[in-house]
Design a protein around this motif. Structure first.
Motif, mmCIF file in Angstrom:
data_model
loop_
_atom_site.group_PDB
_atom_site.id
_atom_site.type_symbol
_atom_site.label_atom_id
_atom_site.label_comp_id
_atom_site.label_asym_id
_atom_site.label_seq_id
_atom_site.Cartn_x
_atom_site.Cartn_y
_atom_site.Cartn_z
ATOM 1 N N PHE A 84 0.833 -1.195 0.000
ATOM 2 C CA PHE A 84 0.000 0.000 0.000
ATOM 3 C C PHE A 84 0.872 1.251 0.000
ATOM 4 O O PHE A 84 1.784 1.383 0.810
ATOM 5 C CB PHE A 84 -0.899 0.046 1.240
ATOM 6 C CG PHE A 84 -1.972 -1.004 1.257
ATOM 7 C CD1 PHE A 84 -1.755 -2.225 1.872
ATOM 8 C CD2 PHE A 84 -3.201 -0.771 0.657
ATOM 9 C CE1 PHE A 84 -2.742 -3.202 1.896
ATOM 10 C CE2 PHE A 84 -4.193 -1.738 0.676
ATOM 11 C CZ PHE A 84 -3.957 -2.957 1.300
ATOM 12 N N GLY B 21 -3.752 4.118 -0.891
ATOM 13 C CA GLY B 21 -4.180 3.582 -2.167
ATOM 14 C C GLY B 21 -4.904 2.263 -1.958
ATOM 15 O O GLY B 21 -5.008 1.753 -0.839
ATOM 16 N N THR B 22 -5.407 1.701 -3.043
ATOM 17 C CA THR B 22 -6.190 0.471 -2.952
ATOM 18 C C THR B 22 -5.321 -0.773 -2.874
ATOM 19 O O THR B 22 -5.832 -1.869 -2.696
ATOM 20 C CB THR B 22 -7.141 0.351 -4.138
ATOM 21 O OG1 THR B 22 -6.395 0.509 -5.346
ATOM 22 C CG2 THR B 22 -8.224 1.430 -4.080
ATOM 23 N N GLN C 95 -10.809 -1.959 6.098
ATOM 24 C CA GLN C 95 -10.188 -2.377 4.844
ATOM 25 C C GLN C 95 -11.180 -3.203 4.049
ATOM 26 O O GLN C 95 -11.647 -4.249 4.506
ATOM 27 C CB GLN C 95 -8.924 -3.210 5.097
ATOM 28 C CG GLN C 95 -8.208 -3.619 3.822
ATOM 29 C CD GLN C 95 -6.967 -4.435 4.087
ATOM 30 O OE1 GLN C 95 -6.891 -5.190 5.051
ATOM 31 N NE2 GLN C 95 -5.955 -4.289 3.236
ATOM 32 N N GLY D 204 -11.021 -3.256 -2.998
ATOM 33 C CA GLY D 204 -11.246 -2.164 -3.938
ATOM 34 C C GLY D 204 -11.201 -0.780 -3.324
ATOM 35 O O GLY D 204 -11.239 0.216 -4.050
ATOM 36 N N HIS D 205 -11.124 -0.714 -2.014
ATOM 37 C CA HIS D 205 -11.084 0.599 -1.347
ATOM 38 C C HIS D 205 -9.807 0.818 -0.557
ATOM 39 O O HIS D 205 -9.554 1.912 -0.093
ATOM 40 C CB HIS D 205 -12.269 0.755 -0.395
ATOM 41 C CG HIS D 205 -13.582 0.895 -1.085
ATOM 42 N ND1 HIS D 205 -14.024 2.086 -1.632
ATOM 43 C CD2 HIS D 205 -14.553 -0.011 -1.340
ATOM 44 C CE1 HIS D 205 -15.198 1.913 -2.175
ATOM 45 N NE2 HIS D 205 -15.551 0.657 -2.020
ATOM 46 N N GLY D 206 -9.013 -0.196 -0.373
ATOM 47 C CA GLY D 206 -7.840 -0.032 0.461
ATOM 48 C C GLY D 206 -8.254 0.215 1.900
ATOM 49 O O GLY D 206 -9.264 -0.302 2.374
#
Lengths: 113, 115
Positions: free
Chosen positions: A90, A104-105, B37, B40-42
């Motif tokens: 990340f 970030g994702t 968490q 797709g969204h972190g």
């Protein structure tokens, strides 16, 4: 407001090959940039961080990242990947209040034999 | 030498029930955070706290309540759980004092399933 884009959801690298994970950020001022790694079933661990100074930052486990202001990027690199590097990575950016990070994702790294 | 711990590690509950996730840190860090968490969204910030009795909303605070009566504890409560709150929840902490000391240290996470 700040934002982070990690364009690669998955990356597969052969063991011993080099690695580069991409991170692009959006922030009007000087960003505080971080890379974290998450091993399966674990919390996040800081790999490295950039606040100012030398744009090439060394981290733990042989990782490094380079801050490029002109490209709004902070890509993570490792010259030779080990099977134990398989994890999710990340990128994060800090902004007006540096204690608040935007993540970030994530990019999932798979290491093939 | 425990660092930052979360309990429970896994929780299954039903829609409408109240659930509290616990977070405890042994470093006396001033700042504590709750993230969720989702694929797709972190990680998204739910709430954070700068010190005991000081809390503030993050990106996705709706449906959650926090408190911080002691520096070392930062519980997160879902007052009436919904299926959309099924997620992995991470607690983190960092010490105050300047830009060179704001690394966040994460707990192992709590996997919450709301049926």
């Amino acid at each position: 407001a700040q934002s982070v884009t990690q364009p690669d959801i998955h990356i597969t690298v052969s063991e011993g090959a080099s690695l580069e994970l991409r991170c692009n950020y959006s922030y009007g001022a000087t960003p505080y940039l971080f890379w974290y790694v998450q091993s399966p079933g674990q919390g996040l661990q800081l790999l490295l961080k950039y606040f100012s100074g030398d744009t090439l930052v060394q981290g733990i486990k042989g990782f490094e990242a380079e801050f490029k202001r002109s490209q709004s990027s902070f890509n993570l690199r490792k010259p030779s990947v080990h099977w134990s590097d398989a994890a999710e990575y990340f990128c994060a950016v800090g902004g007006e209040s540096f204690q608040k990070l935007v993540f970030g994702t994530g990019t999932r790294l798979l290491v093939s034999p | 030498d425990a660092g930052i711990t979360q309990s429970p590690r896994y929780k299954i509950t039903e829609t409408g029930r109240q659930v509290t996730l616990m977070c405890h840190q042994t470093w006396s860090h001033s700042y504590m955070f709750w993230y969720r968490q989702d694929l797709g969204h972190g990680l998204r910030l739910i709430y954070y706290s700068a010190a005991a009795d000081i809390t503030d909303k993050g990106e996705v605070p709706d449906g959650y309540v926090v408190s911080r009566s002691k520096t070392e504890n930062f519980p997160l409560t879902l007052e009436s759980a919904t299926r959309s709150q099924t997620s992995v929840y991470f607690c983190a902490s960092s010490e105050a004092g300047g830009i060179y000391t704001d690394t966040q240290y994460f707990g192992p996470g709590t996997r919450l399933t709301v049926l």
